[in-house]
Design an enzyme around this catalytic site. Sequence first.
Site, mmCIF file in Angstrom:
data_model
loop_
_atom_site.group_PDB
_atom_site.id
_atom_site.type_symbol
_atom_site.label_atom_id
_atom_site.label_comp_id
_atom_site.label_asym_id
_atom_site.label_seq_id
_atom_site.Cartn_x
_atom_site.Cartn_y
_atom_site.Cartn_z
ATOM 1 N N GLU A 137 0.622 3.789 1.983
ATOM 2 C CA GLU A 137 1.682 4.139 3.231
ATOM 3 C C GLU A 137 3.168 3.284 3.639
ATOM 4 O O GLU A 137 3.736 3.213 4.136
ATOM 5 C CB GLU A 137 0.326 3.679 4.439
ATOM 6 C CG GLU A 137 -0.615 4.708 4.384
ATOM 7 C CD GLU A 137 -1.524 4.025 3.462
ATOM 8 O OE1 GLU A 137 -1.136 3.614 2.576
ATOM 9 O OE2 GLU A 137 -3.143 4.120 3.886
ATOM 10 N N CYS B 240 -6.077 1.663 6.146
ATOM 11 C CA CYS B 240 -6.201 0.698 6.295
ATOM 12 C C CYS B 240 -5.411 0.236 7.808
ATOM 13 O O CYS B 240 -5.101 0.323 8.140
ATOM 14 C CB CYS B 240 -6.715 -0.644 5.875
ATOM 15 S SG CYS B 240 -4.550 -1.128 5.128
ATOM 16 N N CYS C 47 -2.205 -0.331 7.504
ATOM 17 C CA CYS C 47 -1.281 0.793 7.645
ATOM 18 C C CYS C 47 -0.789 1.402 8.749
ATOM 19 O O CYS C 47 -0.322 2.153 8.934
ATOM 20 C CB CYS C 47 -1.692 1.554 6.025
ATOM 21 S SG CYS C 47 -1.465 0.665 4.389
ATOM 22 N N HIS D 206 0.810 -0.640 0.072
ATOM 23 C CA HIS D 206 -0.062 0.484 -0.333
ATOM 24 C C HIS D 206 0.792 1.065 0.069
ATOM 25 O O HIS D 206 2.139 0.923 0.591
ATOM 26 C CB HIS D 206 -0.656 0.369 1.225
ATOM 27 C CG HIS D 206 -2.219 -0.459 1.325
ATOM 28 N ND1 HIS D 206 -2.407 -0.603 1.725
ATOM 29 C CD2 HIS D 206 -2.193 -2.473 0.220
ATOM 30 C CE1 HIS D 206 -3.526 -2.378 1.512
ATOM 31 N NE2 HIS D 206 -3.239 -2.750 0.742
HETATM 32 ZN ZN LIG Z 1 -3.394 0.766 4.108
#
Ligand SMILES: [Zn+2]
Length: 190
Positions: free
Chosen positions: A60, A88, A91, A58
Amino acid sequence: MIVDEQAADLIFMRQALDQAQNAQLVGEVPVGAVVVWEGQVIATGYNQPVGNHDPTAHAEINALRQAAEQLGNYRMPHCDLYVTLEPCAMCAGAMLHARIRRVVFGAHDPKTGAAGGVIDLFAEQLLNHQTRVTGGVLGGECATMLREFFAERRRRRDAAAAAKPAEVDPDFTSTIVTEIEFAEWNAIKR
Ligand SMILES: [Zn+2]
């Protein structure tokens, strides 16, 4: 020198949006992130799970990895992270491990958001690290980029299906589930 926090938030969220654009250019769901230290962007990241064959890639996580390498430290208590979509749970967890000082996100995500959307990991008093959270910075622009990405995907998929009904481009399959989820997300968002 940036003195005003709100002005700084807009500047850094624009840079996160540039990163989201990078994700879009390689066909990934457009989410981008930057890590800021002492008023400067020290790391950037964009969503790449499909291309990297990595469910953890992701925006991040990619930005956090780069920032930690830059600083030579896995803990970043003086860093702020800007991301175009509400983080999410994975993260949010990584940011808490990294001791990120402040998280600023754009679009809210009522489907998988872990900064208040579904759950709020940052508000968990039992955790020994507290990260400040600001949501909705350039939220409209961040959400529009996502919405347009999925609309375009849908158009291409429908066109491909019309041309060759028996074949499904494998390139599309990876995002179909997300797309359906995102349609629901849009419905919630109005
Ligand atoms: Zn994430």
